[in-house]
Design an enzyme around this catalytic site. Structure first.
Site, PDB file in Angstrom:
ATOM      1  N   LEU A   7     -59.391 -75.257  -0.054  1.00  0.00           N
ATOM      2  CA  LEU A   7     -59.389 -75.075  -1.507  1.00  0.00           C
ATOM      3  C   LEU A   7     -58.403 -73.992  -1.892  1.00  0.00           C
ATOM      4  O   LEU A   7     -58.291 -72.977  -1.200  1.00  0.00           O
ATOM      5  CB  LEU A   7     -60.768 -74.625  -2.009  1.00  0.00           C
ATOM      6  CG  LEU A   7     -61.985 -75.502  -1.814  1.00  0.00           C
ATOM      7  CD1 LEU A   7     -63.122 -75.008  -2.705  1.00  0.00           C
ATOM      8  CD2 LEU A   7     -61.705 -76.952  -2.084  1.00  0.00           C
TER       9      LEU A   7
ATOM     10  N   GLY B 139     -61.397 -76.888   3.594  1.00  0.00           N
ATOM     11  CA  GLY B 139     -61.009 -78.130   2.919  1.00  0.00           C
ATOM     12  C   GLY B 139     -59.939 -78.899   3.676  1.00  0.00           C
ATOM     13  O   GLY B 139     -59.858 -80.132   3.597  1.00  0.00           O
TER      14      GLY B 139
ATOM     15  N   ASN C 114     -65.133 -72.873   7.720  1.00  0.00           N
ATOM     16  CA  ASN C 114     -65.405 -71.436   7.789  1.00  0.00           C
ATOM     17  C   ASN C 114     -66.017 -70.886   6.505  1.00  0.00           C
ATOM     18  O   ASN C 114     -65.977 -69.687   6.259  1.00  0.00           O
ATOM     19  CB  ASN C 114     -64.099 -70.697   8.097  1.00  0.00           C
ATOM     20  CG  ASN C 114     -63.049 -70.917   7.027  1.00  0.00           C
ATOM     21  OD1 ASN C 114     -63.044 -71.952   6.354  1.00  0.00           O
ATOM     22  ND2 ASN C 114     -62.155 -69.964   6.837  1.00  0.00           N
ATOM     23  N   GLU C 115     -66.599 -71.759   5.684  1.00  0.00           N
ATOM     24  CA  GLU C 115     -67.077 -71.345   4.357  1.00  0.00           C
ATOM     25  C   GLU C 115     -67.986 -70.119   4.393  1.00  0.00           C
ATOM     26  O   GLU C 115     -67.867 -69.211   3.571  1.00  0.00           O
ATOM     27  CB  GLU C 115     -67.833 -72.498   3.670  1.00  0.00           C
ATOM     28  CG  GLU C 115     -66.958 -73.530   2.988  1.00  0.00           C
ATOM     29  CD  GLU C 115     -66.332 -74.514   3.964  1.00  0.00           C
ATOM     30  OE1 GLU C 115     -66.505 -74.349   5.188  1.00  0.00           O
ATOM     31  OE2 GLU C 115     -65.665 -75.446   3.500  1.00  0.00           O
TER      32      GLU C 115
HETATM   33  C1  LIG Z   1     -77.122 -72.617  -3.427  1.00  0.00           C
HETATM   34  C2  LIG Z   1     -75.815 -73.319  -3.236  1.00  0.00           C
HETATM   35  C3  LIG Z   1     -75.716 -74.503  -4.042  1.00  0.00           C
HETATM   36  C4  LIG Z   1     -74.685 -75.268  -4.098  1.00  0.00           C
HETATM   37  C5  LIG Z   1     -73.419 -75.096  -3.384  1.00  0.00           C
HETATM   38  C6  LIG Z   1     -72.461 -75.986  -4.019  1.00  0.00           C
HETATM   39  C7  LIG Z   1     -71.242 -76.029  -3.688  1.00  0.00           C
HETATM   40  C8  LIG Z   1     -70.667 -75.238  -2.563  1.00  0.00           C
HETATM   41  C9  LIG Z   1     -69.871 -74.102  -2.999  1.00  0.00           C
HETATM   42  C10 LIG Z   1     -68.695 -73.886  -2.537  1.00  0.00           C
HETATM   43  C11 LIG Z   1     -68.048 -74.781  -1.539  1.00  0.00           C
HETATM   44  C12 LIG Z   1     -66.665 -74.458  -1.478  1.00  0.00           C
HETATM   45  C13 LIG Z   1     -65.959 -75.152  -0.363  1.00  0.00           C
HETATM   46  C14 LIG Z   1     -64.876 -74.526   0.113  1.00  0.00           C
HETATM   47  C15 LIG Z   1     -63.966 -75.116   1.087  1.00  0.00           C
HETATM   48  C16 LIG Z   1     -62.666 -74.335   1.199  1.00  0.00           C
HETATM   49  O1  LIG Z   1     -61.679 -74.918   1.468  1.00  0.00           O
HETATM   50  S1  LIG Z   1     -62.650 -72.653   0.899  1.00  0.00           S
HETATM   51  C17 LIG Z   1     -60.998 -72.133   1.384  1.00  0.00           C
HETATM   52  C18 LIG Z   1     -61.054 -71.624   2.760  1.00  0.00           C
HETATM   53  N1  LIG Z   1     -59.738 -71.406   3.273  1.00  0.00           N
HETATM   54  C19 LIG Z   1     -59.456 -70.416   4.106  1.00  0.00           C
HETATM   55  O2  LIG Z   1     -60.313 -69.615   4.448  1.00  0.00           O
HETATM   56  C20 LIG Z   1     -58.030 -70.299   4.588  1.00  0.00           C
HETATM   57  C21 LIG Z   1     -57.464 -69.006   4.208  1.00  0.00           C
HETATM   58  N2  LIG Z   1     -56.093 -68.890   4.650  1.00  0.00           N
HETATM   59  C22 LIG Z   1     -55.768 -68.570   5.927  1.00  0.00           C
HETATM   60  O3  LIG Z   1     -56.593 -68.381   6.805  1.00  0.00           O
HETATM   61  C23 LIG Z   1     -54.303 -68.436   6.229  1.00  0.00           C
HETATM   62  O4  LIG Z   1     -53.606 -68.318   5.019  1.00  0.00           O
HETATM   63  C24 LIG Z   1     -53.714 -69.620   7.016  1.00  0.00           C
HETATM   64  C25 LIG Z   1     -54.249 -69.600   8.472  1.00  0.00           C
HETATM   65  C26 LIG Z   1     -54.041 -70.968   6.366  1.00  0.00           C
HETATM   66  C27 LIG Z   1     -52.162 -69.483   7.069  1.00  0.00           C
HETATM   67  O5  LIG Z   1     -51.834 -68.205   7.580  1.00  0.00           O
HETATM   68  P1  LIG Z   1     -50.360 -67.601   7.339  1.00  0.00           P
HETATM   69  O6  LIG Z   1     -49.346 -68.637   7.650  1.00  0.00           O
HETATM   70  O7  LIG Z   1     -50.320 -66.312   8.066  1.00  0.00           O
HETATM   71  O8  LIG Z   1     -50.274 -67.396   5.744  1.00  0.00           O
HETATM   72  P2  LIG Z   1     -50.879 -66.185   4.899  1.00  0.00           P
HETATM   73  O9  LIG Z   1     -52.284 -65.918   5.308  1.00  0.00           O
HETATM   74  O10 LIG Z   1     -49.924 -65.038   4.931  1.00  0.00           O
HETATM   75  O11 LIG Z   1     -50.938 -66.818   3.428  1.00  0.00           O
HETATM   76  C28 LIG Z   1     -49.746 -67.041   2.663  1.00  0.00           C
HETATM   77  C29 LIG Z   1     -50.092 -66.931   1.212  1.00  0.00           C
HETATM   78  O12 LIG Z   1     -51.017 -67.988   0.871  1.00  0.00           O
HETATM   79  C30 LIG Z   1     -52.192 -67.425   0.272  1.00  0.00           C
HETATM   80  N3  LIG Z   1     -53.352 -68.257   0.638  1.00  0.00           N
HETATM   81  C31 LIG Z   1     -53.761 -68.556   1.871  1.00  0.00           C
HETATM   82  N4  LIG Z   1     -54.835 -69.373   1.833  1.00  0.00           N
HETATM   83  C32 LIG Z   1     -55.111 -69.578   0.529  1.00  0.00           C
HETATM   84  C33 LIG Z   1     -56.104 -70.344  -0.160  1.00  0.00           C
HETATM   85  N5  LIG Z   1     -57.050 -71.062   0.484  1.00  0.00           N
HETATM   86  N6  LIG Z   1     -56.096 -70.330  -1.504  1.00  0.00           N
HETATM   87  C34 LIG Z   1     -55.182 -69.635  -2.178  1.00  0.00           C
HETATM   88  N7  LIG Z   1     -54.194 -68.887  -1.585  1.00  0.00           N
HETATM   89  C35 LIG Z   1     -54.164 -68.872  -0.241  1.00  0.00           C
HETATM   90  C36 LIG Z   1     -52.256 -66.028   0.840  1.00  0.00           C
HETATM   91  O13 LIG Z   1     -53.040 -65.220   0.012  1.00  0.00           O
HETATM   92  C37 LIG Z   1     -50.802 -65.639   0.856  1.00  0.00           C
HETATM   93  O14 LIG Z   1     -50.475 -65.312  -0.477  1.00  0.00           O
HETATM   94  P3  LIG Z   1     -49.340 -64.195  -0.793  1.00  0.00           P
HETATM   95  O15 LIG Z   1     -48.057 -64.764  -0.251  1.00  0.00           O
HETATM   96  O16 LIG Z   1     -49.755 -62.932  -0.108  1.00  0.00           O
HETATM   97  O17 LIG Z   1     -49.384 -64.080  -2.281  1.00  0.00           O
END
Ligand SMILES: CC/C=C\C/C=C\C/C=C\CC/C=C/CC(=O)SCCNC(=O)CCNC(=O)[C@H](O)C(C)(C)COP(=O)(O)OP(=O)(O)OC[C@H]1O[C@@H](n2cnc3c(N)ncnc32)[C@H](O)[C@@H]1OP(=O)(O)O
Length: 303
Positions: free
Chosen positions: A109, A154, A178-179
């Site tokens: 996401l 996602g 990893n949520e």
């Molecule tokens: C009671 C409950 C009831 C109901 C529940 C109902 C619903 C459930 C609720 C919620 C469900 C939600 C489901 C979620 C699913 C998801 O997908 S959550 C997203 C999880 N993603 C991550 O954790 C990945 C995070 N990113 C990373 O680990 C790394 O970026 C990655 C390994 C992908 C790449 O690494 P690298 O090449 O080193 O890049 P950088 O880390 O330096 O990142 C570059 C820039 O990109 C930005 N960025 C990275 N990931 C995201 C992202 N997911 N969204 C937005 N932006 C992201 C990062 O900040 C850097 O930005 P910058 O250049 O510094 O500005």
């Protein structure tokens, strides 16, 4: 076409994606590098590049939303439309889904779509996420994920919605849900997809721990079907595709539907409630704080 009536029903029940399309450039067609005839022409949008090969009936669909293919509303919408376009063109029987961004398949996401946004935006965003999952999970096409980079959350769900997964053998390319580490919870349909792939006990552990598996472990637990050297991901995905396309479409499609329909129907029956749950959950102050802190950590962590 002998498609299961269940598949037709589910497809009819899906949202029309056009209304979501904002500021995209879908439908653009241009010659592929070095290509000539129709089979070598590529099309797509700003964030999804489609390289169709009419002769083989296989298209390669590349996510290109740099830097990390975060699933923005625009990317979700363009993916749905590109997939729909290929499904409606009976020339195509299979799609290889891969990334055009180095080292990342998809970061999941786009957290900026749910941080500091109003409930209406979060609802629109979540509906688009549901739509992409339903489209990929029930697609009549063979979908092979050529995972050429990191594949968390996602991103993992997109890969798991495909029929087969080939992962590049690089310890940095971890895959999983990893949520919990972000302080959020995978919704039931992500959980169901996980359980359908790796079984209940492995999912129970991996979901609670927020495990991201390196390639060898991902293979062992059954999250991916093959792990190969990075430069062989595309060719292996093509070989896998050939194996799946050797089966008559109608028999394969009916079987896929039989295996997946109940899981998809669970979401189709309660889409609105799932959206409301998501919105009320992510809009809580405590969840917004966790997400902001996580985003901040990502922005500060370099390399
Ligand atoms: C009671 C409950 C009831 C109901 C529940 C109902 C619903 C459930 C609720 C919620 C469900 C939600 C489901 C979620 C699913 C998801 O997908 S959550 C997203 C999880 N993603 C991550 O954790 C990945 C995070 N990113 C990373 O680990 C790394 O970026 C990655 C390994 C992908 C790449 O690494 P690298 O090449 O080193 O890049 P950088 O880390 O330096 O990142 C570059 C820039 O990109 C930005 N960025 C990275 N990931 C995201 C992202 N997911 N969204 C937005 N932006 C992201 C990062 O900040 C850097 O930005 P910058 O250049 O510094 O500005």
């Amino acid at each position: 076409m002998a498609l299961a009536s269940g598949v037709r029903f589910a497809e009819r029940a899906l949202l029309r994606p056009w209304a979501l399309l904002r500021g995209t450039t879908l439908g653009r067609t241009e010659p592929a590098a070095g290509g000539g005839g129709d089979g070598a022409r590529r099309f797509g949008s700003q964030r999804v590049l489609v390289e169709p090969d009419a002769a083989s009936g296989v298209a390669v669909m590349k996510l290109r939303n740099p830097p990390v293919n975060a699933l923005s509303l625009e990317l979700l919408t363009e993916l749905v439309i590109s997939l729909e376009k290929l499904e409606n063109d009976k020339t195509f029987r299979g799609v290889i889904l891969t990334s055009d961004c180095p080292r990342v398949f998809c970061a999941g996401l786009d957290l900026t779509e749910i941080c500091g946004r109003n409930p209406a935006h979060c609802a629109e965003y979540w509906k688009a996420m549901q739509e992409l999952w339903l489209r990929t999970y029930l697609s009549s096409l063979v979908l092979v994920a050529a995972i050429n980079g990191a594949c968390p959350a996602g991103g993992c769900i997109i890969a798991l919605s495909c029929d087969c997964r080939v992962l590049a053998d690089n310890p940095k390319y971890r895959i999983g849900l990893n949520e919990t580490l972000l302080g959020i919870i995978a919704p039931f349909w992500l959980k169901d997809t996980y359980v359908n792939t790796i079984g209940h006990r492995a999912s129970e552990q991996a979901l609670q721990l927020g495990s991201l598996f390196p390639p060898a472990e991902a293979l062992q637990v059954g999250l991916v079907d093959q792990v190969v050297p990075e430069d062989q991901v595309q060719s292996t995905a093509l070989s896998e595709m050939a194996r799946w396309l050797a089966v008559p479409d109608h028999a394969r499609q009916l079987t896929k539907n039989m295996m997946r329909k109940a899981t998809a129907d669970r979401l189709l029956r309660q889409r609105d409630a799932d959206t409301q749950n998501f919105v009320s959950f992510v809009c809580r102050d405590s969840i917004q704080k966790s997400l902001q802190a996580y985003l901040e950590k990502l922005r500060q962590r370099k390399g």
